[in-house]
Design a protein around this motif. Sequence first.
Motif, mmCIF file in Angstrom:
data_model
loop_
_atom_site.group_PDB
_atom_site.id
_atom_site.type_symbol
_atom_site.label_atom_id
_atom_site.label_comp_id
_atom_site.label_asym_id
_atom_site.label_seq_id
_atom_site.Cartn_x
_atom_site.Cartn_y
_atom_site.Cartn_z
ATOM 1 N N GLY A 262 35.614 -47.467 -33.437
ATOM 2 C CA GLY A 262 37.049 -47.702 -33.522
ATOM 3 C C GLY A 262 37.591 -48.130 -32.182
ATOM 4 N N TRP A 263 38.890 -48.279 -32.126
ATOM 5 C CA TRP A 263 39.496 -48.675 -30.854
ATOM 6 C C TRP A 263 40.659 -47.754 -30.496
ATOM 7 C CZ3 TRP A 263 40.033 -51.512 -35.348
ATOM 8 C CH2 TRP A 263 41.319 -51.824 -35.780
ATOM 9 N N GLY A 264 40.409 -46.470 -30.635
ATOM 10 C CA GLY A 264 41.396 -45.486 -30.210
ATOM 11 C C GLY A 264 41.203 -45.108 -28.750
ATOM 12 N N CYS A 379 39.805 -37.686 -14.782
ATOM 13 C CA CYS A 379 39.507 -38.976 -15.413
ATOM 14 C C CYS A 379 40.730 -39.509 -16.150
ATOM 15 C CB CYS A 379 38.330 -38.853 -16.379
ATOM 16 S SG CYS A 379 38.641 -37.780 -17.805
ATOM 17 N N TRP A 380 40.707 -40.788 -16.426
ATOM 18 C CA TRP A 380 41.774 -41.465 -17.154
ATOM 19 C C TRP A 380 41.583 -41.317 -18.665
ATOM 20 C CZ3 TRP A 380 45.056 -46.031 -15.554
ATOM 21 C CH2 TRP A 380 45.380 -45.978 -14.204
ATOM 22 N N ASN A 381 42.607 -41.738 -19.407
ATOM 23 C CA ASN A 381 42.459 -41.947 -20.844
ATOM 24 C C ASN A 381 41.661 -43.228 -21.069
ATOM 25 O OD1 ASN A 381 44.913 -43.074 -19.641
ATOM 26 N ND2 ASN A 381 45.243 -44.046 -21.635
ATOM 27 N N GLN A 382 40.947 -43.300 -22.186
ATOM 28 C CA GLN A 382 40.076 -44.455 -22.410
ATOM 29 C C GLN A 382 40.881 -45.676 -22.828
ATOM 30 O OE1 GLN A 382 36.362 -43.720 -24.187
ATOM 31 N NE2 GLN A 382 35.868 -45.852 -24.568
ATOM 32 N N LEU A 383 40.506 -46.832 -22.278
ATOM 33 C CA LEU A 383 41.096 -48.106 -22.675
ATOM 34 C C LEU A 383 40.252 -48.692 -23.805
ATOM 35 C CD1 LEU A 383 43.308 -50.238 -21.957
ATOM 36 C CD2 LEU A 383 41.519 -51.419 -20.667
ATOM 37 N N PRO A 384 40.843 -48.869 -24.976
ATOM 38 C CA PRO A 384 40.051 -49.372 -26.103
ATOM 39 C C PRO A 384 39.880 -50.885 -26.053
ATOM 40 C CG PRO A 384 42.296 -48.895 -26.800
ATOM 41 C CD PRO A 384 42.211 -48.495 -25.358
ATOM 42 N N ASN A 385 39.029 -51.392 -26.936
ATOM 43 C CA ASN A 385 38.825 -52.825 -27.064
ATOM 44 C C ASN A 385 38.543 -53.123 -28.528
ATOM 45 O OD1 ASN A 385 37.411 -55.538 -26.942
ATOM 46 N ND2 ASN A 385 37.905 -55.255 -24.778
ATOM 47 N N LYS A 386 39.534 -53.678 -29.190
ATOM 48 C CA LYS A 386 39.442 -53.937 -30.626
ATOM 49 C C LYS A 386 38.364 -54.960 -30.946
ATOM 50 C CE LYS A 386 42.315 -55.488 -34.541
ATOM 51 N NZ LYS A 386 43.657 -56.001 -34.914
ATOM 52 N N ALA A 387 38.294 -56.036 -30.151
ATOM 53 C CA ALA A 387 37.302 -57.081 -30.409
ATOM 54 C C ALA A 387 35.887 -56.512 -30.329
ATOM 55 C CB ALA A 387 37.478 -58.228 -29.417
ATOM 56 N N ALA A 388 35.659 -55.621 -29.379
ATOM 57 C CA ALA A 388 34.341 -55.005 -29.238
ATOM 58 C C ALA A 388 34.033 -54.098 -30.412
ATOM 59 C CB ALA A 388 34.268 -54.225 -27.929
ATOM 60 N N LEU A 433 35.954 -49.306 -40.781
ATOM 61 C CA LEU A 433 36.714 -49.496 -39.557
ATOM 62 C C LEU A 433 38.195 -49.526 -39.902
ATOM 63 C CD1 LEU A 433 36.609 -50.063 -36.486
ATOM 64 C CD2 LEU A 433 36.615 -52.499 -37.053
ATOM 65 N N THR A 434 38.961 -48.631 -39.313
ATOM 66 C CA THR A 434 40.399 -48.558 -39.569
ATOM 67 C C THR A 434 41.142 -48.463 -38.250
ATOM 68 O OG1 THR A 434 40.320 -46.144 -39.758
ATOM 69 C CG2 THR A 434 40.107 -47.414 -41.803
ATOM 70 N N PRO A 435 42.396 -48.912 -38.215
ATOM 71 C CA PRO A 435 43.165 -48.836 -36.971
ATOM 72 C C PRO A 435 43.415 -47.391 -36.560
ATOM 73 C CG PRO A 435 44.197 -50.338 -38.548
ATOM 74 C CD PRO A 435 43.143 -49.573 -39.294
ATOM 75 N N PRO A 436 43.566 -47.150 -35.276
ATOM 76 C CA PRO A 436 43.903 -45.795 -34.825
ATOM 77 C C PRO A 436 45.324 -45.435 -35.236
ATOM 78 C CG PRO A 436 44.042 -47.324 -33.001
ATOM 79 C CD PRO A 436 43.475 -48.096 -34.161
ATOM 80 N N ASN A 437 45.569 -44.136 -35.350
ATOM 81 C CA ASN A 437 46.942 -43.711 -35.592
ATOM 82 C C ASN A 437 47.827 -44.194 -34.454
ATOM 83 O OD1 ASN A 437 46.549 -42.326 -38.026
ATOM 84 N ND2 ASN A 437 45.789 -40.522 -36.952
ATOM 85 N N ASN A 454 37.736 -50.747 -15.946
ATOM 86 C CA ASN A 454 37.144 -51.673 -14.983
ATOM 87 C C ASN A 454 36.261 -52.734 -15.629
ATOM 88 O OD1 ASN A 454 37.609 -50.584 -11.968
ATOM 89 N ND2 ASN A 454 37.530 -48.851 -13.388
ATOM 90 N N VAL A 455 35.855 -52.506 -16.874
ATOM 91 C CA VAL A 455 35.021 -53.464 -17.589
ATOM 92 C C VAL A 455 35.244 -53.250 -19.085
ATOM 93 C CG1 VAL A 455 33.071 -51.842 -17.488
ATOM 94 C CG2 VAL A 455 32.639 -54.244 -17.965
ATOM 95 N N PRO A 456 35.256 -54.321 -19.907
ATOM 96 C CA PRO A 456 35.400 -54.143 -21.361
ATOM 97 C C PRO A 456 34.345 -53.182 -21.897
ATOM 98 C CG PRO A 456 35.579 -56.466 -20.775
ATOM 99 C CD PRO A 456 35.151 -55.746 -19.527
ATOM 100 N N THR A 457 34.788 -52.171 -22.611
ATOM 101 C CA THR A 457 33.910 -51.074 -23.040
ATOM 102 C C THR A 457 34.064 -50.824 -24.530
ATOM 103 O OG1 THR A 457 34.027 -50.015 -20.862
ATOM 104 C CG2 THR A 457 33.406 -48.620 -22.719
ATOM 105 N N VAL A 458 32.968 -50.543 -25.188
ATOM 106 C CA VAL A 458 32.987 -50.182 -26.596
ATOM 107 C C VAL A 458 32.201 -48.895 -26.786
ATOM 108 C CG1 VAL A 458 30.950 -51.562 -27.202
ATOM 109 C CG2 VAL A 458 32.650 -51.017 -28.960
ATOM 110 N N SER A 459 32.681 -48.037 -27.673
ATOM 111 C CA SER A 459 32.014 -46.768 -27.966
ATOM 112 C C SER A 459 31.855 -46.607 -29.470
ATOM 113 C CB SER A 459 32.831 -45.586 -27.425
ATOM 114 O OG SER A 459 32.948 -45.652 -26.017
ATOM 115 N N MET A 460 30.867 -45.852 -29.859
ATOM 116 C CA MET A 460 30.674 -45.542 -31.282
ATOM 117 C C MET A 460 29.991 -44.191 -31.408
ATOM 118 S SD MET A 460 27.292 -45.767 -32.426
ATOM 119 C CE MET A 460 25.774 -46.094 -31.503
ATOM 120 N N GLY A 461 29.995 -43.677 -32.632
ATOM 121 C CA GLY A 461 29.322 -42.419 -32.912
ATOM 122 C C GLY A 461 28.305 -42.590 -34.018
#
Length: 582
Positions: A262-264, A379-388, A433-437, A454-461
Amino acid sequence: MCDLHDQHEHEHEHGTSQTAAGPQLSRRRIMQLLGAAGVTAAMTAEADPAMAAAADSIVEEAGAYKAPEGLAEDSPAKSSALGWITSNSSRITGLNEEIWEHAELSLREWNSSVAEAGFLEKAGFDVKFGTAGFPTAFTATFSYGSGSPVLGFSGEYDALPGLSQNKGVGHHDPREYIHDPFSPSYGPGHGCGHSALGTAAAAAAAAVAQAAKKHKVPVTVKFFGSTAEEALIGKTYAVSRGVYDGLDAFLDWHPSTANATGWGTSNAMTAVTFTFLGVAGHGGTPLGNKSALDAAVMMATMSEFLREENMAPAARLHWVINNGGDIPNVTPEIAEISYYVREGSTARVQVLLDKVIAISEAAAKASQTKVQHRITSACWNQLPNKAAAELLYDNMRQIGPPAFTAEAHQLAKDLQKSLGLPEVGMHDKVAELTPPNPVFLGGGSTDVADISWNVPTVSMGAALAPIGGKFHTWSTASCAAAAPGRAAVIAAAKYLAATAVDLITQPERLKALKDEFKERTKDVEWKTALPDGYEPPMYEPPAWFLKKTGQKWPPNNITWPPRRVVSNEKFSSLGPELAPQK
């Protein structure tokens, strides 16, 4: 801590990143929450650009979003990468089990880091230990052709204290039981699944490297073996030292209870330890003693009163007294209480942290002790990336869920029965895949977040623990190197490798990630949340480890030995002596 484990039903205290598999809020509830917080989107963007950058500019109506298809493409390089993972599955799962067996705590992952580095060396990577001065952190690099693009993978391998558990056992059965007649406890265990996390990421990096070499695809693959994720120390400090500079994209995953991306976002966090100093004395003659433990208990109690009127829905505040004395008949002269202070952005964390610090000062005054505090991580809050996320999801959808065996489902059901949960087994689908709240309701935190700015990042579980289970538990440790973990580690490696190959072979996909990153960060300048002069905590490595990894002690970025904390307080005065009665 971890802390983001089921982001998308992936909360890594690793934290929750507005679940991609979770329920969507109604528009009425959204407005209620916005009203309760006293903010509007425009106000948020102006006052807190970091929160605004992590949010979607358009609120999707529930059910209106449809994930695009056709982003992930078959290619000879991708087939080779996936095939390499399949043919080396026993080596991959064996590495997971080896790291699981070591179960080493943050900053002390001596054997685990060596094992993971050795796996990558055999795959043709150049390995260098001591990244950012951390003895158990390393950077492994593989380059082919022009060396562009540059892709990064994240590997973690630290365990958690007190979560020892025999693998594959469906009830609580500590592998290491520490007998003490006054304070029995359990040894460490992989209750967050980092043995699998680092292994799958290393396997994905190796698979991409093998595919690039075989098909003559230019790329640089960098694998970052990261220490102390559970304390959120390793990556946050490394980012501030420029370790991740020059990457085009960064791929991350975390064990979960679901297969989802997701991109939350996640919560920003500051970890802080308060040390109270008093005067020891006999518990049987306590007059004039100054109890540091009293101060810590008062602080804990007062901080609980923040919850009703000083903590918004995204805020989290949790603490532990990690030093409260040793025996009741000695008044504790030193006591320490540690807090994790979380909020939706670093600015909001600071507001809550200032209130916690004020409470520590009040507790010290009331107990006649002295207090000092030190920030151990931030640490900061995570910056999401929808395209990723959309590209990763398309690969997950095409590859399919982990191949859970009947043994895996049975272990999951046994654990669910033991924990009082519905006996439904493992999550054997890829969640849509659904949009974040649109309103962030908080959760855990991750040191990957600082990388994401600092760099486009994607995460998954990928599902490693049973449906309904939680991380930072013995039940997750039971699964991590057993049948559920074996399936999860192979699936996660394939998801990451396939997505990485697409970023290499489809330049337009990488451009989409970078364009979105540029747009989201245009009004935000990242600066480390760590305080000026910060020195990360470290443990002195054993001699064999230094020799094997070619390091010297101490690194040049810390003071060694650390400054001693010693109380020099005086007994409390009770006033003038009372005259004898006549």
